[in-house]
Design a protein around this motif. Sequence first.
Motif, mmCIF file in Angstrom:
data_model
loop_
_atom_site.group_PDB
_atom_site.id
_atom_site.type_symbol
_atom_site.label_atom_id
_atom_site.label_comp_id
_atom_site.label_asym_id
_atom_site.label_seq_id
_atom_site.Cartn_x
_atom_site.Cartn_y
_atom_site.Cartn_z
ATOM 1 N N SER A 13 31.804 44.951 34.727
ATOM 2 C CA SER A 13 30.816 44.934 35.805
ATOM 3 C C SER A 13 31.498 44.941 37.175
ATOM 4 O O SER A 13 31.001 45.541 38.124
ATOM 5 C CB SER A 13 29.887 43.735 35.670
ATOM 6 O OG SER A 13 30.612 42.537 35.766
ATOM 7 N N TRP A 14 32.650 44.282 37.307
ATOM 8 C CA TRP A 14 33.361 44.278 38.582
ATOM 9 C C TRP A 14 33.864 45.680 38.913
ATOM 10 O O TRP A 14 33.742 46.146 40.035
ATOM 11 C CB TRP A 14 34.521 43.280 38.511
ATOM 12 C CG TRP A 14 35.306 43.195 39.785
ATOM 13 C CD1 TRP A 14 34.908 42.635 40.956
ATOM 14 C CD2 TRP A 14 36.613 43.704 39.995
ATOM 15 N NE1 TRP A 14 35.901 42.759 41.893
ATOM 16 C CE2 TRP A 14 36.957 43.407 41.329
ATOM 17 C CE3 TRP A 14 37.531 44.362 39.182
ATOM 18 C CZ2 TRP A 14 38.179 43.774 41.866
ATOM 19 C CZ3 TRP A 14 38.744 44.711 39.725
ATOM 20 C CH2 TRP A 14 39.055 44.414 41.050
ATOM 21 N N ILE A 15 34.410 46.368 37.923
ATOM 22 C CA ILE A 15 34.904 47.736 38.128
ATOM 23 C C ILE A 15 33.748 48.672 38.442
ATOM 24 O O ILE A 15 33.834 49.503 39.352
ATOM 25 C CB ILE A 15 35.712 48.202 36.904
ATOM 26 C CG1 ILE A 15 37.015 47.404 36.826
ATOM 27 C CG2 ILE A 15 35.993 49.700 36.966
ATOM 28 C CD1 ILE A 15 37.787 47.615 35.544
ATOM 29 N N ASP A 16 32.650 48.539 37.677
ATOM 30 C CA ASP A 16 31.476 49.373 37.952
ATOM 31 C C ASP A 16 30.991 49.175 39.382
ATOM 32 O O ASP A 16 30.624 50.131 40.072
ATOM 33 C CB ASP A 16 30.343 49.049 36.976
ATOM 34 C CG ASP A 16 30.638 49.522 35.565
ATOM 35 O OD1 ASP A 16 31.492 50.421 35.416
ATOM 36 O OD2 ASP A 16 30.023 48.989 34.618
ATOM 37 N N LYS A 17 31.006 47.930 39.839
ATOM 38 C CA LYS A 17 30.575 47.634 41.211
ATOM 39 C C LYS A 17 31.512 48.303 42.216
ATOM 40 O O LYS A 17 31.062 48.893 43.206
ATOM 41 C CB LYS A 17 30.554 46.118 41.420
ATOM 42 C CG LYS A 17 30.156 45.703 42.819
ATOM 43 C CD LYS A 17 30.149 44.192 42.956
ATOM 44 C CE LYS A 17 29.788 43.771 44.340
ATOM 45 N NZ LYS A 17 30.918 43.345 45.131
ATOM 46 N N GLN A 18 32.819 48.238 41.965
ATOM 47 C CA GLN A 18 33.791 48.868 42.866
ATOM 48 C C GLN A 18 33.559 50.374 42.941
ATOM 49 O O GLN A 18 33.599 50.959 44.021
ATOM 50 C CB GLN A 18 35.218 48.582 42.383
ATOM 51 C CG GLN A 18 35.602 47.113 42.397
ATOM 52 C CD GLN A 18 35.695 46.581 43.816
ATOM 53 O OE1 GLN A 18 36.277 47.218 44.691
ATOM 54 N NE2 GLN A 18 35.106 45.419 44.047
ATOM 55 N N ILE A 19 33.314 50.985 41.796
ATOM 56 C CA ILE A 19 33.087 52.434 41.756
ATOM 57 C C ILE A 19 31.794 52.785 42.483
ATOM 58 O O ILE A 19 31.752 53.735 43.282
ATOM 59 C CB ILE A 19 33.075 52.945 40.302
ATOM 60 C CG1 ILE A 19 34.476 52.810 39.702
ATOM 61 C CG2 ILE A 19 32.579 54.386 40.226
ATOM 62 C CD1 ILE A 19 34.543 53.089 38.223
ATOM 63 N N ARG A 20 30.724 52.031 42.216
ATOM 64 C CA ARG A 20 29.444 52.293 42.886
ATOM 65 C C ARG A 20 29.581 52.197 44.401
ATOM 66 O O ARG A 20 29.083 53.047 45.144
ATOM 67 C CB ARG A 20 28.399 51.282 42.396
ATOM 68 C CG ARG A 20 27.433 51.805 41.393
ATOM 69 C CD ARG A 20 26.224 50.893 41.169
ATOM 70 N NE ARG A 20 26.488 49.458 41.265
ATOM 71 C CZ ARG A 20 26.997 48.701 40.284
ATOM 72 N NH1 ARG A 20 27.294 49.243 39.127
ATOM 73 N NH2 ARG A 20 27.186 47.406 40.470
ATOM 74 N N GLU A 21 30.282 51.169 44.879
ATOM 75 C CA GLU A 21 30.449 51.004 46.323
ATOM 76 C C GLU A 21 31.282 52.142 46.915
ATOM 77 O O GLU A 21 30.994 52.631 48.011
ATOM 78 C CB GLU A 21 31.091 49.649 46.623
ATOM 79 C CG GLU A 21 30.172 48.472 46.376
ATOM 80 C CD GLU A 21 30.879 47.133 46.524
ATOM 81 O OE1 GLU A 21 32.119 47.111 46.742
ATOM 82 O OE2 GLU A 21 30.182 46.102 46.421
#
Length: 134
Positions: A13-21
């Motif tokens: 979820s942290w990586i997904d958040k980084q990619i989304r941002e």
Amino acid sequence: MTERKPPGVSFESWIDKQIREAQARGEFAELPGAGKPLPHGNDTSYDELWWIKQKMAREGLSVLPPTLALRKEAEDALAAAAAAPSERVVRRIVEDINAKIRDVMFKPPPGPPLGLKPYDVEAVVREWREAREE
């Protein structure tokens, strides 16, 4: 992407958040080749190591130990001799590979044993002649 993952947050979820941002900021826009498949040659069968093989080819690296590379070279030499246009060329191809085989026989490099002996030039020439007569 210099911030650290907060404790208690899963990596996914942290990586997904980084990619989304990053996507929201437009950091992935205008990348070369965007929207196109990755190049992996003209081969129709998929090889998951295609990019490693391309990198090694560009860098001139070999994955085979010297003796195995010589075995492959010897096979290729016999194929080239079979397709040679003249007996003189057949003899030259076989004599050249025999010299390399002898070198490895007398000064073995590291790796698995070669397992080859020099080819009988006359036998290869005889096979070449017979193939031409058919």
